[in-house]
Design a protein around this motif. Structure first.
Motif, short mmCIF file in Angstrom:
data_model
loop_
_atom_site.label_atom_id
_atom_site.label_comp_id
_atom_site.label_asym_id
_atom_site.label_seq_id
_atom_site.Cartn_x
_atom_site.Cartn_y
_atom_site.Cartn_z
N ARG A 96 0.83 -1.21 0.00
CA ARG A 96 0.00 0.00 0.00
C ARG A 96 0.86 1.26 0.00
NH1 ARG A 96 -3.93 0.75 4.43
NH2 ARG A 96 -2.71 -0.69 5.65
N ASN A 97 1.95 1.22 0.79
CA ASN A 97 2.81 2.39 0.85
C ASN A 97 4.26 1.94 0.71
OD1 ASN A 97 4.29 4.65 1.48
ND2 ASN A 97 2.99 5.27 3.20
N PRO A 98 4.88 2.22 -0.45
CA PRO A 98 6.25 1.74 -0.67
C PRO A 98 7.25 2.26 0.37
CG PRO A 98 5.54 3.17 -2.46
CD PRO A 98 4.34 2.93 -1.61
N LEU A 99 6.93 3.44 0.94
CA LEU A 99 7.85 4.02 1.93
C LEU A 99 7.94 3.12 3.17
CD1 LEU A 99 9.63 6.50 2.28
CD2 LEU A 99 7.72 7.67 3.37
N TRP A 100 6.84 2.48 3.52
CA TRP A 100 6.86 1.58 4.67
C TRP A 100 7.86 0.45 4.44
CZ3 TRP A 100 0.80 0.90 5.17
CH2 TRP A 100 0.25 2.11 5.61
N ILE A 101 7.89 -0.04 3.19
CA ILE A 101 8.80 -1.16 2.88
C ILE A 101 10.26 -0.68 2.96
CG2 ILE A 101 9.44 -2.86 1.11
CD1 ILE A 101 6.65 -3.33 2.32
N ILE A 102 10.52 0.49 2.37
CA ILE A 102 11.89 1.02 2.41
C ILE A 102 12.31 1.24 3.87
CG2 ILE A 102 13.40 2.94 1.72
CD1 ILE A 102 12.52 1.55 -0.77
N ASN A 103 11.41 1.81 4.67
CA ASN A 103 11.72 2.05 6.08
C ASN A 103 11.98 0.74 6.81
OD1 ASN A 103 11.55 4.79 5.91
ND2 ASN A 103 9.42 4.92 6.59
N ALA A 104 11.17 -0.27 6.51
CA ALA A 104 11.36 -1.58 7.18
C ALA A 104 12.71 -2.17 6.79
CB ALA A 104 10.23 -2.53 6.78
N LEU A 105 13.08 -2.02 5.53
CA LEU A 105 14.37 -2.55 5.09
C LEU A 105 15.52 -1.81 5.77
CD1 LEU A 105 13.66 -3.01 1.26
CD2 LEU A 105 13.93 -4.82 2.96
N GLU A 106 15.33 -0.50 5.95
CA GLU A 106 16.38 0.29 6.59
C GLU A 106 16.47 0.00 8.08
OE1 GLU A 106 15.73 4.47 5.20
OE2 GLU A 106 17.77 4.66 5.99
N ASP A 107 15.31 -0.07 8.74
CA ASP A 107 15.29 -0.20 10.20
C ASP A 107 15.53 -1.64 10.64
OD1 ASP A 107 14.69 2.39 10.23
OD2 ASP A 107 12.58 2.18 10.78
N ARG A 108 14.73 -2.53 10.08
CA ARG A 108 14.77 -3.92 10.58
C ARG A 108 15.66 -4.80 9.72
NH1 ARG A 108 9.24 -2.65 11.54
NH2 ARG A 108 8.46 -3.82 9.75
N LYS A 109 16.06 -4.31 8.58
CA LYS A 109 16.95 -5.03 7.65
C LYS A 109 16.31 -6.32 7.13
CE LYS A 109 20.49 -2.27 8.97
NZ LYS A 109 19.74 -1.31 9.73
N ARG A 110 15.01 -6.39 7.18
CA ARG A 110 14.37 -7.59 6.66
C ARG A 110 12.91 -7.31 6.32
NH1 ARG A 110 13.47 -11.14 12.23
NH2 ARG A 110 11.77 -9.86 12.94
N LEU A 111 12.34 -8.23 5.55
CA LEU A 111 10.91 -8.18 5.27
C LEU A 111 10.29 -9.47 5.75
CD1 LEU A 111 10.52 -6.70 1.66
CD2 LEU A 111 10.18 -5.55 3.84
N ALA A 112 9.10 -9.37 6.29
CA ALA A 112 8.41 -10.56 6.80
C ALA A 112 8.18 -11.56 5.67
CB ALA A 112 7.09 -10.14 7.42
N PRO A 113 8.06 -12.85 6.02
CA PRO A 113 7.98 -13.88 4.98
C PRO A 113 6.77 -13.74 4.06
CG PRO A 113 7.57 -14.81 7.16
CD PRO A 113 8.01 -13.41 7.38
#
Lengths: 377, 425
Positions: B298-315
């Protein structure tokens, strides 16, 4: 020496010892709670009831933002609080220590203490001190060090500060209340919002020409800095790449609480927008501005957090610099911070104090001249 | 001027960086003073950020020298920074207050506007911003600015000497086309070819659309009637004018368009690699946003932020396919979920280049070009942060390119000298 004076003498001497150990110190910290008013008085605001007080509280941040608390209870034998015996007081103090998660506790009594009493206190992690052992402790921490260039043990200075700060304009009562009770009752994350909010409400009353208005504001900023260091400690430990986001999450009480607030606000916005039958009452931009979860000062606060997290060794002493500023630069034209902190003095720490003042000025609208005492150094 | 403050701030930095090693002389002298000082202030700001307390001394002067800020100009640059609130001077100390979490270009652009820039400056900044979107025939653009022909010639010459503006003569109609090598360095000829086919305005609009939405999803090529804008973008992609990495996953192969410029004037091989990674990241995220089969982003920024902060994406079941190019480029790795064997975690490989690429991807997503570390030279920054400098004279000894004087310049200069001799005012 009168009994009250001797109490104060003990408190100030303990304060000086804790200061030597690197603590930011407060005297007479009150723990209070909101009382439940009787049914017939429910419409009135709930009042605060003092639960207990701590004679001396020390707060110290290490270079990795680990926080340590030390508490001291100072009592003359003629005025035993609650008529408790020395051993009973140590049990009470242990409870206070647990409340603050303090790892050091001191019970200072004027009477001579028995080895049994000292042993019981030691088992509870409390150092029981009488006049002679207090003197011994002072000598241990003072020996081989330059003299204290800050008047922490001066009873007149203490009375001058406290008497006058309580005589400020009655419209500044919320600041006094925050300083005395609310700060110690609030959760740390709420303290950041609350400090800004109460100063903002009374900023028009704060008068730069009034010395004790300035001191009161500096004291609020010092308390704010304590809460801010706690926030920085959490950011430091979680090592976020995005301080803005991490601080925002912290301020609103964690990810779940943040999410709940966001959903709630979204619902309110939907409601308000659907009720916009009077555009003059709810202009579009006004609704958006007012119904924003983030305070407008969040980016500036995050900037400061980024700086503090990047330089913990310098940031951790900010409350102590403010304490020294109040006692030596605002209250009197006394020692400079360079004199007080000697070889430990840091330009960056002093700059961080300026950053805090600058932030407060922007976030609350107080006159820049309220921080004129910073310019004396 | 119909240009946003942030764009002004960005273009001022572009102009200053390009003119850094140029000595403006003759009629050009002093004509871009406001813009250059603002550009200098911006560059200095990003280099001092994080220092907290600086001494106003020779180390600062040496560092500033490397950024093309002469010691004579440095006080003025510091005045500007103090005026916008990015520093505070206290005795011989400078307090760094350069913000981390707000865009520094917006207040700098505002300062530029408030500083009454000359017409030459206004047109230079506006022209460079226009040329960021597309090359423009000179005749067309001259008519849009209300300055004299002589002044426009000066704007052109300033751009040419700074290498941020060039012209190209169309072989078909002989028309002179202005373009900026800052934005269209790699394949300008292909763009000129397109100019023969489509009106400049339409090309500019189509490319502005890509700039405002980096990672613009290219329409389905089999779609019967693509819009005019999509047709232009498709042709720009075919001609290699716009970089268009592809992602292949459950919805088939899709292309995502980017503008060639990302906000760094001198792109080294390493910087190019980071830019390439940033585009790959954004392309994968855009795929999930526009074409994912199971759950759309829904919001690509959330994905970029998650990659930056948590260094991963949920399965997720589509991760290995959708983010395959990130694995190829050494940005990410995958691991199978222990509970659902058909799902995979994505883990970012945590190194400096990948983190820079993520930050750049975030800037491209939010602003359209680099903001966070734009123009940052870590070598120059090290001079200030280490507190030492081995070659303080390097900046001074660096030979400056001199702007050659034209006949008009010389005539004007001689006239001025004669006036001065005659004490005519």
């Amino acid at each position: 020496m009168a009994i009250g004076d001797q109490d104060l003498d003990f408190k100030l001497r303990m304060q000086a010892i804790l200061w030597r150990l690197g603590y930011y110190t407060r005297i007479d910290v009150k723990l209070a709670s909101h009382s439940n008013p009787p049914r017939q008085e429910r419409r009135r605001q709930s009042s605060l009831v003092e639960l207990t007080d701590i004679d001396v509280l020390g707060i110290r941040y290490d270079a990795d933002y680990t926080v340590s608390y030390a508490v001291a209870d100072c009592t003359t034998s003629g005025r035993m609080k609650g008529r408790l015996s020395p051993v009973a007081r140590t049990f009470w103090l242990r409870g206070v220590m647990d409340h603050f998660q303090a790892d050091r506790g001191y019970e200072v009594l004027s009477k001579k203490l028995s080895p049994y009493e000292k042993r019981v206190a030691a088992n509870l992690g409390i150092t029981l001190l009488d006049e002679s052992s207090l003197q011994a402790l002072e000598e241990r921490y003072h020996s081989g060090r330059p003299s204290l260039r800050i008047r922490l043990t001066d009873q007149k200075a203490y009375a001058y500060l406290e008497d006058n700060i309580h005589r400020v304009d009655s419209r500044l009562a919320p600041l006094l209340n925050y300083r005395q009770y609310m700060f110690w009752q609030n959760q740390a994350n709420r303290n950041l919002f609350n400090a800004i909010s109460i100063v903002r409400r009374v900023h028009g009353t704060l008068e730069p020409s009034q010395k004790f208005h300035r001191i009161l504001l500096l004291d609020i900023v010092a308390l704010f800095s304590v809460a801010f260091l706690e926030a920085c400690g959490i950011l430091f430990r979680t090592n976020p790449d995005n301080v803005l986001k991490a601080l925002r999450t912290y301020l609103f009480g964690g990810p779940l609480a943040l999410q709940t607030k966001e959903i709630l606000l979204k619902d309110i916005r939907t409601l308000v927008e659907s009720l916009q039958s009077q555009p003059s009452l709810f202009p579009d931009q006004e609704v958006t501005r007012r119904l924003s979860l983030d305070p407008e000062y969040l980016p500036a606060l995050s900037d400061m957090a980024q700086r503090f997290v990047s330089k913990p060794s310098e940031a951790r002493n900010v409350p102590r610099y403010l304490q020294a500023l109040i006692l030596e630069r605002a209250l009197y034209d006394g020692s400079t911070l360079r004199d007080i902190f000697a070889e430990d003095y840091s330009d960056i720490t002093f700059k961080f104090v300026h950053d805090l003042a600058h932030f407060f000025q922007d976030a609350t609208g107080v006159d820049l001249a309220m921080f004129q005492d910073l310019e004396k150094d | 001027m119909a240009i946003e403050n942030t764009s002004i701030g960005l273009r001022a930095q572009d102009i200053q960086t390009c003119l850094q090693k140029v000595e403006l002389r003759g009629l050009a002298s002093g004509k871009l003073d406001v813009t250059r000082v603002v550009g200098m202030a911006e560059r200095l700001a990003i280099h001092i950020r994080g220092k907290e307390v600086l001494q106003n001394d020779e180390v600062l002067q040496a560092m500033a020298g490397h950024l093309g800020i002469d010691s004579l100009v440095l006080p003025r640059v510091l005045d500007v920074l103090e005026e916008v609130g990015f520093i505070r001077r206290r005795g011989d100390q400078i307090y760094d207050r350069v913000p981390y979490f707000t865009n520094i270009y917006e207040p700098m652009g505002e300062f530029w506007q408030a500083s009454s820039p000359s017409e030459i400056e206004q047109v230079s900044v506006q022209l460079l911003d226009d040329l960021a979107k597309s090359p423009v025939p000179e005749v067309e653009i001259r008519s849009t600015y209300s300055i004299t022909s002589q002044d426009f010639d000066l704007v052109k010459r300033l751009g040419e000497v700074g290498s941020y503006l060039r012209s190209y003569e169309s072989p078909t109609d002989g028309a002179n086309v202005l373009y900026s090598p800052v934005f269209w360095d790699e394949n300008p000829e292909a763009l000129f070819e397109m100019l023969k086919k489509y009106p400049t305005k339409e090309i500019a609009e189509a490319i502005a659309g890509v700039r405002d939405y980096q990672g613009y999803p290219i329409v389905d090529l089999k779609k019967p009637s693509p819009s005019r804008k999509d047709l232009i973008i498709l042709e720009a992609m075919d001609r290699g004018v716009l970089p268009t990495p592809s992602v292949e996953s459950t919805a088939g192969k899709r292309y995502f368009a980017f503008t060639p410029y990302s906000g760094g004037i001198v792109l080294t091989a390493q910087e190019r690699a980071i830019l390439d990674k940033a585009r790959a990241i954004l392309a994968c995220v855009r795929y999930g946003q526009h074409f994912a089969g199971v759950t759309r982003i829904r919001n690509p920024l959330w994905i970029i932020n998650a990659l930056e902060d948590r260094k991963r994406l949920a399965p997720h079941s589509e991760i290995p396919q959708q983010y395959f190019i990130l694995w190829e480029k050494g940005i990410a790795r995958f691991s199978q979920d222990t509970v659902h064997s058909d799902r995979y975690w994505l883990h970012i490989i945590d190194n400096e280049d990948n983190m820079k690429a993520l930050r750049l991807a975030r800037d491209m997503l939010t602003v359209g070009e680099a903001i966070t570390e734009r123009g940052l030279d870590s070598g120059v920054k090290a001079i200030l942060f280490s507190g030492t400098y081995d070659e303080p004279l390097t900046a001074l000894a660096e030979r400056r390119q001199e702007m050659s004087l034209t006949r008009t310049d010389l005539t004007a200069l001689l006239d001025r000298i004669i006036d001065e001799v005659r004490e005519v005012f």
